[in-house]
Scaffold this motif. Structure first.
Motif, PDB file in Angstrom:
ATOM      1  N   ALA A  88       0.837  -1.204   0.000  1.00 26.49           N
ATOM      2  CA  ALA A  88       0.000   0.000   0.000  1.00 26.49           C
ATOM      3  C   ALA A  88       0.870   1.251   0.000  1.00 26.49           C
ATOM      4  CB  ALA A  88      -0.921   0.008   1.213  1.00 26.49           C
ATOM      5  N   ALA A  89       0.519   2.213  -0.831  1.00 26.66           N
ATOM      6  CA  ALA A  89       1.288   3.457  -0.944  1.00 26.66           C
ATOM      7  C   ALA A  89       0.330   4.624  -1.133  1.00 26.66           C
ATOM      8  CB  ALA A  89       2.276   3.381  -2.107  1.00 26.66           C
ATOM      9  N   HIS A  90       0.807   5.813  -0.789  1.00 28.70           N
ATOM     10  CA  HIS A  90       0.041   7.037  -0.937  1.00 28.70           C
ATOM     11  C   HIS A  90       0.933   8.109  -1.544  1.00 28.70           C
ATOM     12  CE1 HIS A  90      -2.230   4.876   2.162  1.00 28.70           C
ATOM     13  NE2 HIS A  90      -3.286   5.584   1.775  1.00 28.70           N
ATOM     14  N   PRO A  91       0.358   9.021  -2.313  1.00 28.11           N
ATOM     15  CA  PRO A  91       1.180  10.095  -2.885  1.00 28.11           C
ATOM     16  C   PRO A  91       1.720  11.012  -1.803  1.00 28.11           C
ATOM     17  CG  PRO A  91      -1.138  10.479  -3.331  1.00 28.11           C
ATOM     18  CD  PRO A  91      -1.040   9.106  -2.742  1.00 28.11           C
ATOM     19  N   GLU A 104       2.042  14.094   3.454  1.00 29.61           N
ATOM     20  CA  GLU A 104       2.414  15.351   4.108  1.00 29.61           C
ATOM     21  C   GLU A 104       1.226  15.994   4.818  1.00 29.61           C
ATOM     22  OE1 GLU A 104       4.114  17.541   0.893  1.00 29.61           O
ATOM     23  OE2 GLU A 104       6.133  16.719   1.217  1.00 29.61           O
ATOM     24  N   ASN A 105       0.052  15.949   4.178  1.00 32.36           N
ATOM     25  CA  ASN A 105      -1.137  16.516   4.814  1.00 32.36           C
ATOM     26  C   ASN A 105      -1.527  15.734   6.053  1.00 32.36           C
ATOM     27  OD1 ASN A 105      -1.492  18.639   3.025  1.00 32.36           O
ATOM     28  ND2 ASN A 105      -2.811  17.469   1.657  1.00 32.36           N
ATOM     29  N   THR A 106      -1.364  14.409   6.004  1.00 32.86           N
ATOM     30  CA  THR A 106      -1.693  13.596   7.172  1.00 32.86           C
ATOM     31  C   THR A 106      -0.830  13.999   8.366  1.00 32.86           C
ATOM     32  OG1 THR A 106      -2.410  11.723   5.807  1.00 32.86           O
ATOM     33  CG2 THR A 106      -1.765  11.245   8.079  1.00 32.86           C
ATOM     34  N   LYS A 107       0.468  14.137   8.141  1.00 32.51           N
ATOM     35  CA  LYS A 107       1.349  14.535   9.241  1.00 32.51           C
ATOM     36  C   LYS A 107       1.033  15.953   9.715  1.00 32.51           C
ATOM     37  CE  LYS A 107       6.106  14.871  10.797  1.00 32.51           C
ATOM     38  NZ  LYS A 107       7.520  14.487  10.578  1.00 32.51           N
ATOM     39  N   HIS A 114      -7.556  18.184   5.670  1.00 37.81           N
ATOM     40  CA  HIS A 114      -7.959  18.128   4.270  1.00 37.81           C
ATOM     41  C   HIS A 114      -6.925  17.310   3.509  1.00 37.81           C
ATOM     42  CE1 HIS A 114      -9.333  19.157   0.281  1.00 37.81           C
ATOM     43  NE2 HIS A 114      -8.134  19.615  -0.022  1.00 37.81           N
ATOM     44  N   ALA A 115      -7.402  16.474   2.606  1.00 44.42           N
ATOM     45  CA  ALA A 115      -6.542  15.725   1.680  1.00 44.42           C
ATOM     46  C   ALA A 115      -5.513  14.865   2.406  1.00 44.42           C
ATOM     47  CB  ALA A 115      -5.865  16.664   0.689  1.00 44.42           C
ATOM     48  N   GLY A 116      -5.916  14.304   3.528  1.00 48.73           N
ATOM     49  CA  GLY A 116      -5.063  13.393   4.269  1.00 48.73           C
ATOM     50  C   GLY A 116      -5.904  12.689   5.317  1.00 48.73           C
ATOM     51  N   ILE A 136      -7.904  -6.018  -0.814  1.00 43.48           N
ATOM     52  CA  ILE A 136      -7.044  -4.847  -0.999  1.00 43.48           C
ATOM     53  C   ILE A 136      -5.990  -5.174  -2.044  1.00 43.48           C
ATOM     54  CG2 ILE A 136      -5.428  -3.273   0.121  1.00 43.48           C
ATOM     55  CD1 ILE A 136      -6.944  -3.825   2.759  1.00 43.48           C
ATOM     56  N   THR A 137      -6.060  -4.477  -3.155  1.00 42.27           N
ATOM     57  CA  THR A 137      -5.181  -4.746  -4.296  1.00 42.27           C
ATOM     58  C   THR A 137      -4.673  -3.409  -4.814  1.00 42.27           C
ATOM     59  OG1 THR A 137      -6.504  -6.714  -4.814  1.00 42.27           O
ATOM     60  CG2 THR A 137      -5.032  -5.911  -6.536  1.00 42.27           C
ATOM     61  N   PRO A 138      -3.537  -2.940  -4.287  1.00 41.50           N
ATOM     62  CA  PRO A 138      -3.090  -1.581  -4.594  1.00 41.50           C
ATOM     63  C   PRO A 138      -2.890  -1.305  -6.077  1.00 41.50           C
ATOM     64  CG  PRO A 138      -1.953  -2.408  -2.666  1.00 41.50           C
ATOM     65  CD  PRO A 138      -2.721  -3.570  -3.246  1.00 41.50           C
ATOM     66  N   SER A 139      -3.317  -0.135  -6.469  1.00 46.80           N
ATOM     67  CA  SER A 139      -3.060   0.374  -7.819  1.00 46.80           C
ATOM     68  C   SER A 139      -1.720   1.101  -7.777  1.00 46.80           C
ATOM     69  CB  SER A 139      -4.182   1.317  -8.261  1.00 46.80           C
ATOM     70  OG  SER A 139      -5.423   0.649  -8.279  1.00 46.80           O
ATOM     71  N   TYR A 140      -0.659   0.400  -8.145  1.00 42.72           N
ATOM     72  CA  TYR A 140       0.688   0.933  -7.991  1.00 42.72           C
ATOM     73  C   TYR A 140       0.945   2.143  -8.860  1.00 42.72           C
ATOM     74  CZ  TYR A 140       0.538  -3.106 -11.187  1.00 42.72           C
ATOM     75  OH  TYR A 140       0.151  -4.051 -12.124  1.00 42.72           O
ATOM     76  N   ASP A 141       0.170   2.322  -9.935  1.00 44.24           N
ATOM     77  CA  ASP A 141       0.366   3.449 -10.833  1.00 44.24           C
ATOM     78  C   ASP A 141      -0.285   4.721 -10.309  1.00 44.24           C
ATOM     79  OD1 ASP A 141      -1.839   1.637 -11.325  1.00 44.24           O
ATOM     80  OD2 ASP A 141      -2.518   3.049 -12.838  1.00 44.24           O
ATOM     81  N   SER A 142      -1.150   4.645  -9.300  1.00 44.36           N
ATOM     82  CA  SER A 142      -1.847   5.832  -8.810  1.00 44.36           C
ATOM     83  C   SER A 142      -0.978   6.714  -7.894  1.00 44.36           C
ATOM     84  CB  SER A 142      -3.145   5.413  -8.107  1.00 44.36           C
ATOM     85  OG  SER A 142      -3.771   6.483  -7.491  1.00 44.36           O
ATOM     86  N   PRO A 143      -0.368   6.297  -6.801  1.00 43.81           N
ATOM     87  CA  PRO A 143      -0.602   5.019  -6.122  1.00 43.81           C
ATOM     88  C   PRO A 143      -1.739   5.152  -5.107  1.00 43.81           C
ATOM     89  CG  PRO A 143       1.181   6.167  -5.037  1.00 43.81           C
ATOM     90  CD  PRO A 143       0.699   7.079  -6.137  1.00 43.81           C
ATOM     91  N   CYS A 144      -2.465   4.044  -4.897  1.00 44.56           N
ATOM     92  CA  CYS A 144      -3.477   3.997  -3.853  1.00 44.56           C
ATOM     93  C   CYS A 144      -3.761   2.538  -3.522  1.00 44.56           C
ATOM     94  CB  CYS A 144      -4.764   4.710  -4.274  1.00 44.56           C
ATOM     95  SG  CYS A 144      -5.725   3.833  -5.525  1.00 44.56           S
TER      96      CYS A 144
END
Length: 451
Positions: free
Chosen positions: A121-124, A129-132, A151-153, A391-399
């Motif tokens: 699992a990965a996130h942009p 950064e917004n999550t932190k 917002h956005a995290g 759960i099957t991550p879309s590595y090209d998104s990533p999400c």
């Protein structure tokens, strides 16, 4: 045995379903990106080495991917390390959900093939950064039905209550938009599959659009049916708000026989869901969706558990009707399970509230915040329905794509499964740019099906 990481005082807060009165401390937030990943998972592997250290997830498309939404399996060469069956399940019981154990006991053909764990699992960067950043500002309001300061995290990467954890799941990240051609099925006890929907799907996650920092809604979902023949031309649209204290889910439906778009406020809570022939509730979508208002939420703790993960072969490389959909459960040869850490969240129905499920237990994957499994109990307190997310991550998104899920009814031995891409049609396509706003008006529903 659940693994707890809280002081006694904090556990009292969790036990009584209390709400955090303030965001996390600066010292806690400083752990994001260090001991914790940027979205709050433990970065280190476990001491046995069966869960590896988090290394950023999988963001590299394998050779042969054509950016068409049909993703090759990056783990195709891996074989199961071992299998869990009714005969040996006692050995692994501490790492199985109650639902998984019930299915192993009841269905002789059900099997859990355990593979090497890949924390894919990965996130942009902007979501991380917004999550932190917002870990220091995000706060629940209105008894947990809304929040501010994010917002956005993910607003609560270090959750202090069950309601914070379930908000992270509700706000699952799947890029700004995605669209696909998908089918959903119900399968009866004899193994006969019935296609319930064949539709063109569009979703937009307003909350994750960096160009829309003042979004009032989380996301919109629209499905236009092109099959089966009895449903051609039908469509529905739902929009979920970010503030459930002041706004409810909005819903509209178009039925060709009536030739008009109708408000559909009942596309929520425990209304039988038409997508699956009434065999699930509307808030079974993604194992849980919509307002959390009818339940008290308790954060039980964290544990290691076997959950479906990285199911590229099942989702993208299989003939679903022929190979995947079997009597009483999916074909175990095609479902990959891995050991991951999950947050355990228990929901109990509030006094005076009505719902088909009196208690629900959700297991949230720490790397994606997606509900990976769910145990649903009826009014008698008996385990009734069991849910799993693939759960099957879309590595090209990533999400960490997780819209493919199944709900199994232990009373009727039937099940429903959602979001299986249709071979030869549009795969699961993610996007960074918002759709035109007219996509999310009721006027967009009529006349979209193939006639």
């Amino acid at each position: 045995m659940l693994k707890f990481k809280y002081s006694f005082a904090a556990l009292l807060v969790l036990t009584f379903s209390g709400l955090a009165l303030a965001a996390v401390s600066p010292d806690e937030a400083a752990q994001l990106g260090k001991n914790l990943t940027m979205i709050g998972a433990e970065k280190a592997g476990n001491k046995e080495g069966t869960i590896p250290e988090y290394a950023g997830g999988n963001t590299k498309s394998p050779a042969g991917y054509k950016n068409d939404g049909w993703r090759p399996d990056p783990y195709a060469g891996e074989k199961p390390q071992f299998s869990i069956t009714a005969k040996n399940m006692a050995q692994y019981a501490g790492k199985l959900s109650e639902g998984a154990k019930a299915m192993l006991k009841k269905y002789p053909g059900f099997r859990i093939d355990v593979y090497k764990t890949n924390r894919s699992a990965a996130h942009p960067k902007y979501v991380q950064e917004n999550t932190k950043k917002h870990a220091l500002t995000a706060k629940l309001t209105d008894n947990g039905l809304a929040f501010t300061g994010a917002h956005a995290g993910y607003p609560f990467p270090i959750p202090k209550s069950g309601i914070e954890a379930i908000w992270n799941h509700i706000l699952h990240y799947e890029d700004v938009t995605y669209q696909e051609r998908y089918r959903s099925y119900t399968v009866d006890a004899t193994g006969r599959p019935t296609m319930q929907t064949d539709g063109n799907v569009k979703q937009e996650f307003f909350y994750y659009d960096p160009k829309n920092p003042n979004a009032k809604d989380f996301y919109a979902l629209k499905v236009n049916y092109v099959g089966p023949s009895r449903r051609v031309g039908e469509s529905f649209l739902i929009i979920d708000p970010l503030d459930y204290a002041r706004n409810a889910r909005q819903g509209w439906q178009y039925l060709p026989g009536q030739r008009r778009v109708k408000l559909a406020p009942d596309l929520s809570f425990d209304t039988p869901c038409s997508i699956y022939g009434g065999q699930t509730t509307w808030d079974d979508l993604f194992l849980f969706s919509g307002s959390p208002e009818r339940y008290n939420w308790k954060l039980v703790g964290k544990k290691e558990m076997y959950i479906p993960y990285n199911d590229y072969k099942m989702l993208y490389q299989s003939n679903h009707e022929k190979d995947v959909l079997k009597a009483k459960h999916l074909n175990p040869d095609l479902v990959r399970w891995e050991l991951h850490r999950v947050w355990v969240v228990e929901a109990t129905l509030k006094p005076g509230k009505r719902h088909l499920y009196s208690k629900r237990v959700f297991y949230l994957d720490e790397d994606s915040w997606r509900a990976a499994a769910a145990d649903q109990y009826d009014g008698r307190g008996q385990l009734y329905r069991v849910g799993f997310t693939y759960i099957t991550p879309s590595y090209d998104s990533p999400c960490a794509f997780g819209d493919s899920f199944s709900v199994h009814d232990l009373l009727t031995d039937s099940y429903a499964i959602n979001a299986l891409p249709v071979t030869g049609k549009q795969g699961i396509i993610h996007g960074k740019t918002a759709f035109p706003r007219k996509e999310w008006t009721s006027d967009s529903l009529a006349g979209q099906g193939i006639r």
